[in-house]
Design a protein around this motif. Structure first.
Motif, PDB file in Angstrom:
ATOM      1  N   GLY A  97      35.983  58.257 -43.011  1.00  0.00           N
ATOM      2  CA  GLY A  97      36.534  57.338 -43.997  1.00  0.00           C
ATOM      3  C   GLY A  97      35.486  56.450 -44.649  1.00  0.00           C
ATOM      4  N   ALA A  98      35.614  56.260 -45.955  1.00  0.00           N
ATOM      5  CA  ALA A  98      34.701  55.402 -46.712  1.00  0.00           C
ATOM      6  C   ALA A  98      35.477  54.759 -47.857  1.00  0.00           C
ATOM      7  N   ALA A  99      34.867  53.748 -48.475  1.00  0.00           N
ATOM      8  CA  ALA A  99      35.602  52.922 -49.434  1.00  0.00           C
ATOM      9  C   ALA A  99      35.579  53.457 -50.860  1.00  0.00           C
ATOM     10  N   ASP A 100      34.642  54.340 -51.183  1.00  0.00           N
ATOM     11  CA  ASP A 100      34.468  54.745 -52.571  1.00  0.00           C
ATOM     12  C   ASP A 100      35.005  56.154 -52.811  1.00  0.00           C
ATOM     13  N   ILE A 101      34.774  56.665 -54.022  1.00  0.00           N
ATOM     14  CA  ILE A 101      35.114  58.044 -54.379  1.00  0.00           C
ATOM     15  C   ILE A 101      33.839  58.877 -54.315  1.00  0.00           C
ATOM     16  N   TRP A 102      33.934  60.034 -53.673  1.00  0.00           N
ATOM     17  CA  TRP A 102      32.790  60.949 -53.559  1.00  0.00           C
ATOM     18  C   TRP A 102      33.174  62.269 -54.211  1.00  0.00           C
ATOM     19  N   THR A 103      32.325  62.742 -55.132  1.00  0.00           N
ATOM     20  CA  THR A 103      32.616  63.946 -55.908  1.00  0.00           C
ATOM     21  C   THR A 103      31.500  64.971 -55.763  1.00  0.00           C
ATOM     22  N   VAL A 104      31.898  66.234 -55.622  1.00  0.00           N
ATOM     23  CA  VAL A 104      30.963  67.358 -55.586  1.00  0.00           C
ATOM     24  C   VAL A 104      31.531  68.462 -56.477  1.00  0.00           C
ATOM     25  N   TYR A 105      30.661  69.090 -57.275  1.00  0.00           N
ATOM     26  CA  TYR A 105      31.055  70.203 -58.139  1.00  0.00           C
ATOM     27  C   TYR A 105      30.640  71.529 -57.496  1.00  0.00           C
ATOM     28  N   TYR A 106      31.450  72.576 -57.734  1.00  0.00           N
ATOM     29  CA  TYR A 106      31.158  73.903 -57.192  1.00  0.00           C
ATOM     30  C   TYR A 106      31.363  74.954 -58.276  1.00  0.00           C
ATOM     31  N   ASP A 107      30.564  76.013 -58.193  1.00  0.00           N
ATOM     32  CA  ASP A 107      30.666  77.108 -59.151  1.00  0.00           C
ATOM     33  C   ASP A 107      30.220  78.400 -58.458  1.00  0.00           C
ATOM     34  N   ASP A 108      30.595  79.524 -59.032  1.00  0.00           N
ATOM     35  CA  ASP A 108      30.061  80.843 -58.665  1.00  0.00           C
ATOM     36  C   ASP A 108      30.222  81.179 -57.183  1.00  0.00           C
ATOM     37  N   PHE A 109      31.449  81.106 -56.685  1.00  0.00           N
ATOM     38  CA  PHE A 109      31.714  81.558 -55.315  1.00  0.00           C
ATOM     39  C   PHE A 109      31.693  83.080 -55.261  1.00  0.00           C
ATOM     40  N   ARG A 110      31.094  83.624 -54.202  1.00  0.00           N
ATOM     41  CA  ARG A 110      31.154  85.059 -53.950  1.00  0.00           C
ATOM     42  C   ARG A 110      31.032  85.323 -52.450  1.00  0.00           C
ATOM     43  N   ARG A 111      31.625  86.447 -52.035  1.00  0.00           N
ATOM     44  CA  ARG A 111      31.534  86.902 -50.650  1.00  0.00           C
ATOM     45  C   ARG A 111      31.505  88.412 -50.651  1.00  0.00           C
ATOM     46  N   SER A 112      30.606  88.981 -49.846  1.00  0.00           N
ATOM     47  CA  SER A 112      30.460  90.433 -49.840  1.00  0.00           C
ATOM     48  C   SER A 112      29.771  90.879 -48.557  1.00  0.00           C
ATOM     49  N   MET A 124      29.443  69.319 -46.992  1.00  0.00           N
ATOM     50  CA  MET A 124      29.769  69.955 -48.270  1.00  0.00           C
ATOM     51  C   MET A 124      30.218  71.404 -48.117  1.00  0.00           C
ATOM     52  N   ALA A 125      29.899  72.029 -46.976  1.00  0.00           N
ATOM     53  CA  ALA A 125      30.315  73.410 -46.720  1.00  0.00           C
ATOM     54  C   ALA A 125      30.240  73.644 -45.221  1.00  0.00           C
ATOM     55  N   GLN A 126      31.152  74.477 -44.706  1.00  0.00           N
ATOM     56  CA  GLN A 126      31.130  74.755 -43.272  1.00  0.00           C
ATOM     57  C   GLN A 126      31.758  76.112 -42.964  1.00  0.00           C
ATOM     58  N   TRP A 127      31.215  76.706 -41.909  1.00  0.00           N
ATOM     59  CA  TRP A 127      31.679  77.996 -41.408  1.00  0.00           C
ATOM     60  C   TRP A 127      32.206  77.774 -39.991  1.00  0.00           C
ATOM     61  N   LYS A 128      33.424  78.248 -39.718  1.00  0.00           N
ATOM     62  CA  LYS A 128      34.055  77.960 -38.437  1.00  0.00           C
ATOM     63  C   LYS A 128      34.693  79.219 -37.849  1.00  0.00           C
ATOM     64  N   PRO A 148      33.960  68.371 -50.395  1.00  0.00           N
ATOM     65  CA  PRO A 148      33.559  67.134 -49.732  1.00  0.00           C
ATOM     66  C   PRO A 148      34.457  66.803 -48.541  1.00  0.00           C
ATOM     67  N   TYR A 149      33.822  66.527 -47.417  1.00  0.00           N
ATOM     68  CA  TYR A 149      34.502  66.116 -46.191  1.00  0.00           C
ATOM     69  C   TYR A 149      33.674  64.992 -45.584  1.00  0.00           C
ATOM     70  N   ARG A 150      34.318  63.884 -45.263  1.00  0.00           N
ATOM     71  CA  ARG A 150      33.588  62.737 -44.733  1.00  0.00           C
ATOM     72  C   ARG A 150      34.472  61.941 -43.784  1.00  0.00           C
ATOM     73  N   LYS A 158      35.743  70.738 -59.750  1.00  0.00           N
ATOM     74  CA  LYS A 158      35.406  69.360 -59.386  1.00  0.00           C
ATOM     75  C   LYS A 158      36.278  68.944 -58.204  1.00  0.00           C
ATOM     76  N   LEU A 159      35.636  68.621 -57.080  1.00  0.00           N
ATOM     77  CA  LEU A 159      36.345  68.213 -55.873  1.00  0.00           C
ATOM     78  C   LEU A 159      35.956  66.782 -55.522  1.00  0.00           C
ATOM     79  N   SER A 160      36.949  65.941 -55.275  1.00  0.00           N
ATOM     80  CA  SER A 160      36.690  64.524 -54.997  1.00  0.00           C
ATOM     81  C   SER A 160      37.549  64.051 -53.840  1.00  0.00           C
ATOM     82  N   VAL A 161      37.015  63.086 -53.081  1.00  0.00           N
ATOM     83  CA  VAL A 161      37.799  62.388 -52.065  1.00  0.00           C
ATOM     84  C   VAL A 161      37.770  60.894 -52.360  1.00  0.00           C
TER      85      VAL A 161
END
Length: 314
Positions: free
Chosen positions: A282-297, A121-125, A278-280, A66-69
Motif C-alpha cells: 500500500g502507498a498513498a499515490d498513483i503508480w502507472t506502468v505502460y505495456y506493449d507487445d506481449f508474446r509467448r512461444s 512489474m512482472a512475475q512468474w509463478k 504494477p503490484y505494490r 496503461k495499468l495504474s494502481v
C-alpha cells in the motif's frame, strides 16, 4: 542443449497443448486480443487498479496498455497489496516442467518511485492448489526498490552455502550467488540480474550466499527510467536443481540462471503462469506502468525476433 531443444525446434502446429500455443497481443484495439490469451483479473486487491487501452503512449503499432494502481490499503496494514495485473487465461497455462519463452515491452511512467518499498512489474509463478500450505513468492520477478530495477529468483530453502567474500553482505565467491534466506517460509530469494547503479546498500538486500543457484550476468540490466524496455525471458523452473532462466532486455543478453528455481511443495499446481502489471504494498499515490507487445512461444525467434540473439543461448 537438451534443456532448450524445445525452444529452438521447428514451430509445432497450434493445437490443444498449451505449450505449443503462440500468443501475441499488441494492445492495439479496445480490448484484449483473442490471439493473446490475456485478461484483467477481478478480485479485492485488483480493485485498486485500472487498465486502459490507449494510443498516446505506445512502443509499436496503434496503441499500448496503461495499468495504474491507486491508494487502497490502510497505512497500518502491512499485508495489504494494490494490484493492476494482467493474467494468462487458465486453460492456456504451460506445464511447470516445460520450457517456454515470454516477451513484453514496459515503460515506467514519470515519476519512477524512489522509495524503499515493494514494487513488482512482472512475475512468474506456480499455481497454488487449495491444499498447499504457505505463501509462495514468484519463482521469477521483475522488481523495483529505491529506484533500482532488478530480477529475483525464488526456490525452496536449502540450508548452508559459502560465506560472503571478506564478510561483506551481497558479495559472494565464484560459483555462488547472493541470496536472502527465509527459512520461516521455506523459501530463499536470489539476485538474478541488476543494473550498473546497484550499490552496496542494494547488495545488503541479499546478505548471504548459496551454491544451489548459479547466476552469470552477461550485461547490466537497463536502469529504471521512463524509456521503453523490451524484455524476453526463457522460463524453465525446476526446484530440484535443473531449472534455467534466460533474461534479455532490448535484445541484449542480461543473465543466465541455473539450478534450483521454483517451488516443489505439496499441494502446488501442475502449471506455471505469467502475470504483469504494477503490484505494490500500500502507498498513498498513483503508480502507472505502460505495456506493449506481449508474446509467448515455445520458439525463441517468435519472442526475441533476432536470430543472432537466439543463437547465444543454444
Amino acid at each position: 542443449m537438451a534443456l532448450l531443444a524445445g525452444c529452438f525446434a521447428a514451430a509445432p502446429a497450434l493445437g490443444n497443448k498449451p505449450t505449443s500455443q503462440k500468443l501475441f497481443d499488441g494492445f492495439d484495439g479496445e480490448d484484449f486480443s483473442p490471439d493473446g490469451g490475456l485478461y484483467y483479473r477481478v478480485n479485492d486487491e485488483q480493485k485498486a487498479g485500472t487498465y486502459v487501452f490507449q494510443n498516446e503512449v505506445k512502443r509499436t503499432g496503434a496503441g499500448a496498455l496503461k495499468l495504474s494502481v491507486r491508494s487502497q490499503c490502510a497505512t497500518t496494514d502491512d499485508l495489504c497489496s494494490e494490484r493492476a495485473e494482467i493474467w494468462e487465461k487458465t486453460p492456456l497455462r504451460v506445464p511447470y516442467d516445460e520450457p517456454v519463452w515470454f516477451g513484453f515491452a514496459m515503460k515506467l511512467a514519470d515519476p519512477v518511485p524512489q522509495d524503499d518499498h515493494r514494487y513488482l512489474m512482472a512475475q512468474w509463478k506456480r499455481e497454488i492448489g487449495p491444499d498447499a500450505e504457505g505463501d509462495f513468492s514468484p519463482f521469477l520477478a521483475l522488481r523495483l526498490d529505491r529506484g533500482k530495477m532488478f530480477f529475483s529468483v525464488e526456490t525452496n530453502y536449502v540450508e548452508g552455502g559459502p560465506k560472503p567474500t571478506d564478510g561483506v553482505a551481497g558479495r559472494c565467491p565464484e560459483g555462488s550467488t547472493p541470496v536472502w534466506f527465509r527459512p520461516e517460509t521455506n523459501q530463499m530469494r536470489a539476485l538474478a540480474a541488476s543494473g550498473s547503479d546497484w550499490s552496496a546498500e542494494d547488495e545488503a538486500t541479499f546478505p548471504s550466499c548459496t551454491d544451489k543457484i548459479s547466476v552469470v550476468q552477461h550485461n547490466p540490466l537497463p536502469r529504471a527510467s521512463t524509456d521503453w524496455i523490451d524484455f524476453a525471458i526463457f522460463s524453465h523452473p525446476d526446484p530440484n536443481g535443473s531449472g534455467r532462466v534466460e533474461i534479455f532486455a532490448d535484445r541484449v543478453w542480461i543473465a543466465t540462471v541455473k539450478g534450483h528455481v521454483g517451488h516443489g511443495d505439496a499441494g502446488l499446481g501442475k502449471n506455471q503462469y505469467f502475470k504483469f502489471g504494477p503490484y505494490r504494498a500500500g502507498a498513498a499515490d498513483i503508480w502507472t506502468v505502460y505495456y506493449d507487445d506481449f508474446r509467448r512461444s515455445p520458439d525463441c525467434i517468435d519472442v526475441l525476433e533476432d536470430e543472432k540473439a537466439c543463437s547465444v543461448v543454444q
